[in-house]
Design an enzyme around this catalytic site. Structure first.
Site, PDB file in Angstrom:
ATOM      1  N   SER A 143       1.127  -0.941  -0.228  1.00 40.35           N
ATOM      2  CA  SER A 143       0.091   0.179   0.045  1.00 40.35           C
ATOM      3  C   SER A 143       1.317   1.499   0.141  1.00 40.35           C
ATOM      4  O   SER A 143       2.043   0.700   0.416  1.00 40.35           O
ATOM      5  CB  SER A 143      -0.617   0.196   1.370  1.00 40.35           C
ATOM      6  OG  SER A 143      -1.954   1.537   1.364  1.00 40.35           O
ATOM      7  N   TYR A 157      -1.181  -0.677  10.626  1.00 36.00           N
ATOM      8  CA  TYR A 157      -2.075  -1.263   9.003  1.00 36.00           C
ATOM      9  C   TYR A 157      -0.243  -1.143   7.886  1.00 36.00           C
ATOM     10  O   TYR A 157       0.251  -1.608   6.915  1.00 36.00           O
ATOM     11  CB  TYR A 157      -2.859  -0.891   7.832  1.00 36.00           C
ATOM     12  CG  TYR A 157      -2.901  -0.757   6.710  1.00 36.00           C
ATOM     13  CD1 TYR A 157      -3.709  -1.932   6.509  1.00 36.00           C
ATOM     14  CD2 TYR A 157      -3.213   0.632   5.955  1.00 36.00           C
ATOM     15  CE1 TYR A 157      -3.985  -2.218   4.890  1.00 36.00           C
ATOM     16  CE2 TYR A 157      -3.013   0.137   4.428  1.00 36.00           C
ATOM     17  CZ  TYR A 157      -3.866  -0.783   4.320  1.00 36.00           C
ATOM     18  OH  TYR A 157      -3.824  -1.181   2.850  1.00 36.00           O
TER      19      TYR A 157
HETATM   20  P1  NAP Z   1     -11.611  -5.663   1.125  1.00 33.82           P
HETATM   21  O1  NAP Z   1     -12.300  -5.409  -0.610  1.00 33.82           O
HETATM   22  O2  NAP Z   1     -11.608  -5.291   2.275  1.00 33.82           O
HETATM   23  O3  NAP Z   1     -11.426  -7.358   0.300  1.00 33.82           O
HETATM   24  C1  NAP Z   1     -10.545  -7.831   1.251  1.00 33.82           C
HETATM   25  C2  NAP Z   1     -10.572  -9.574   0.939  1.00 33.82           C
HETATM   26  O4  NAP Z   1      -9.367 -10.297   1.663  1.00 33.82           O
HETATM   27  C3  NAP Z   1     -11.855 -10.404   0.766  1.00 33.82           C
HETATM   28  O5  NAP Z   1     -11.647 -11.441  -0.088  1.00 33.82           O
HETATM   29  C4  NAP Z   1     -11.654 -11.068   2.101  1.00 33.82           C
HETATM   30  O6  NAP Z   1     -12.347 -12.430   2.870  1.00 33.82           O
HETATM   31  C5  NAP Z   1     -10.411 -11.161   2.166  1.00 33.82           C
HETATM   32  N1  NAP Z   1     -10.334 -11.561   3.521  1.00 33.82           N
HETATM   33  C6  NAP Z   1      -9.504 -11.211   4.591  1.00 33.82           C
HETATM   34  N2  NAP Z   1      -8.951 -11.281   5.930  1.00 33.82           N
HETATM   35  C7  NAP Z   1      -8.690 -12.772   5.416  1.00 33.82           C
HETATM   36  C8  NAP Z   1      -7.742 -13.643   5.838  1.00 33.82           C
HETATM   37  N3  NAP Z   1      -7.339 -13.575   6.800  1.00 33.82           N
HETATM   38  N4  NAP Z   1      -7.758 -14.605   5.304  1.00 33.82           N
HETATM   39  C9  NAP Z   1      -7.845 -14.606   3.478  1.00 33.82           C
HETATM   40  N5  NAP Z   1      -9.073 -13.936   3.264  1.00 33.82           N
HETATM   41  C10 NAP Z   1      -9.087 -12.847   4.032  1.00 33.82           C
HETATM   42  O7  NAP Z   1      -9.777  -5.464   0.536  1.00 33.82           O
HETATM   43  P2  NAP Z   1      -9.308  -4.298  -0.531  1.00 33.82           P
HETATM   44  O8  NAP Z   1      -9.734  -2.943  -0.546  1.00 33.82           O
HETATM   45  O9  NAP Z   1      -9.990  -4.791  -2.324  1.00 33.82           O
HETATM   46  O10 NAP Z   1      -7.903  -5.011  -0.913  1.00 33.82           O
HETATM   47  C11 NAP Z   1      -7.124  -5.866  -1.380  1.00 33.82           C
HETATM   48  C12 NAP Z   1      -5.520  -5.471  -0.828  1.00 33.82           C
HETATM   49  O11 NAP Z   1      -5.447  -4.290  -1.460  1.00 33.82           O
HETATM   50  C13 NAP Z   1      -5.093  -5.690   1.108  1.00 33.82           C
HETATM   51  O12 NAP Z   1      -4.370  -6.147   0.563  1.00 33.82           O
HETATM   52  C14 NAP Z   1      -4.900  -4.209   0.930  1.00 33.82           C
HETATM   53  O13 NAP Z   1      -4.623  -3.303   2.437  1.00 33.82           O
HETATM   54  C15 NAP Z   1      -4.572  -3.738  -0.581  1.00 33.82           C
HETATM   55  N6  NAP Z   1      -5.011  -1.857  -0.669  1.00 33.82           N
HETATM   56  C16 NAP Z   1      -5.866  -1.926  -0.747  1.00 33.82           C
HETATM   57  C17 NAP Z   1      -6.458   0.103  -1.136  1.00 33.82           C
HETATM   58  C18 NAP Z   1      -7.698   0.021  -1.003  1.00 33.82           C
HETATM   59  O14 NAP Z   1      -8.024   1.878  -1.078  1.00 33.82           O
HETATM   60  N7  NAP Z   1      -8.728  -0.648  -0.882  1.00 33.82           N
HETATM   61  C19 NAP Z   1      -5.526   0.627  -0.983  1.00 33.82           C
HETATM   62  C20 NAP Z   1      -3.770   0.112  -0.346  1.00 33.82           C
HETATM   63  C21 NAP Z   1      -3.404  -1.323  -0.290  1.00 33.82           C
HETATM   64  P3  NAP Z   1     -13.985 -12.021   2.658  1.00 33.82           P
HETATM   65  O15 NAP Z   1     -14.490 -11.386   2.171  1.00 33.82           O
HETATM   66  O16 NAP Z   1     -14.253 -13.598   2.762  1.00 33.82           O
HETATM   67  O17 NAP Z   1     -13.482 -11.629   4.278  1.00 33.82           O
END
Ligand code: NAP
Length: 248
Positions: A143, A157
């Site tokens: 991130s 985080y």
């Molecule tokens: P999200 O929409 O909240 O989705 C998170 C996903 O991770 C879901 O599929 C969830 O499964 C799964 N998950 C959570 N805990 C888990 C575990 N212990 N074991 C297996 N699966 C798990 O998140 P996102 O925004 O797409 O983020 C994806 C990645 O991008 C993350 O690493 C995040 O830090 C990074 N990121 C995101 C942003 C942003 O602005 N969104 C920015 C920078 C980095 P369930 O649905 O079953 O709970």
């Protein structure tokens, strides 16, 4: 080449977009998730429209046993993975460091850092040419927070993502001779449900004006960068970072 990809946390958001993108490029897909069975099945159905094999595997990546089961399921149902996208990540309600409990900090680190290590370990065991494997690629999803620190929101985080960056650098050197490339993407403000977990669902819209590009990003824009790092187009790239963060 064994076109098989595991994407952790791919029931929604960036992971789901990546699963769909890699399926469109001919990869068989393992959709890993934590709890949302319905969303994971929906992603599998979409992925299958690209005429590839797909499975969903519920496994908590912070658990060593469940990660082992995840990779065994892929071995049995799809075959040896070529690509691992370490995408699953969590954060909790916006807080100052002085308000954070050890339980919260450890949960963030267990999922975002230990989970990433455990999945790398299982993938490398299978991919390494030293073990008779065919090589492969690992893409870690860090991130922009690792560079910025997320003060007043979730320093725990941000620090976990700093660890993911360092893992990328060290591991890339460690396994380069074994036919495995390890790279990383650093998304910025992306429209996903993650911001709800932080207690501010509309966070991207609040912050987008501070970005040079003046808008939030879409999960598909992150998936495109991941797809390039998985592909042979990036064959000379390892230990590298792509900022997918609108210029900041
Ligand atoms: P999200 O929409 O909240 O989705 C998170 C996903 O991770 C879901 O599929 C969830 O499964 C799964 N998950 C959570 N805990 C888990 C575990 N212990 N074991 C297996 N699966 C798990 O998140 P996102 O925004 O797409 O983020 C994806 C990645 O991008 C993350 O690493 C995040 O830090 C990074 N990121 C995101 C942003 C942003 O602005 N969104 C920015 C920078 C980095 P369930 O649905 O079953 O709970």
């Amino acid at each position: 080449m064994n076109k098989i990809a595991i994407i952790t946390g791919s029931s929604k958001g960036i992971g789901a977009a990546t699963a769909i993108r890699l399926a469109s490029e001919g990869y068989d897909i393992c959709v890993n998730y934590l709890s949302n069975d319905v969303a994971a099945k929906d992603v599998v159905e979409t992925v299958k429209t690209y005429d590839v094999n797909a499975i969903s595997v519920k496994a908590d990546i912070s658990s060593e046993k469940e990660v082992e089961m995840l990779f065994q399921a892929v071995d049995q149902k799809l075959g040896t993975p070529f690509a691992l996208v370490n995408n699953a990540g969590i954060l909790f309600k916006q807080s100052r460091v002085v308000e954070m409990t050890a339980e919260r900090i450890n949960r963030v680190l267990m999922t975002n850092v230990t989970g990433c290590f455990l999945c790398c370990k299982e993938a490398i065991t299978r991919m390494s040419t030293k073990n008779g494997g065919h090589g492969g690629v690992i893409v870690n999803v860090s991130s922009a927070a690792s560079r910025i620190g997320s003060s007043g929101e979730y320093v725990d985080y941000a620090a976990s993502k700093g660890a993911v960056d360092t893992l990328t650098l060290g591991l890339a050197s460690e396994v380069a001779e074994e036919g495995i490339r390890v790279n990383c993407v650093r998304p910025g403000f992306i429209y996903t449900d993650m911001h709800k977990s932080g207690g501010e669902p509309n966070r991207v819209d609040r912050l987008k004006e501070f970005l040079p590009i003046k808008r939030g990003g879409q999960p598909e824009e992150v998936a495109a960068a991941i797809s390039w790092l998985v592909s042979s187009e990036s064959s000379y790239t390892t230990g590298s970072f792509i900022e997918v963060s609108g210029g900041r």
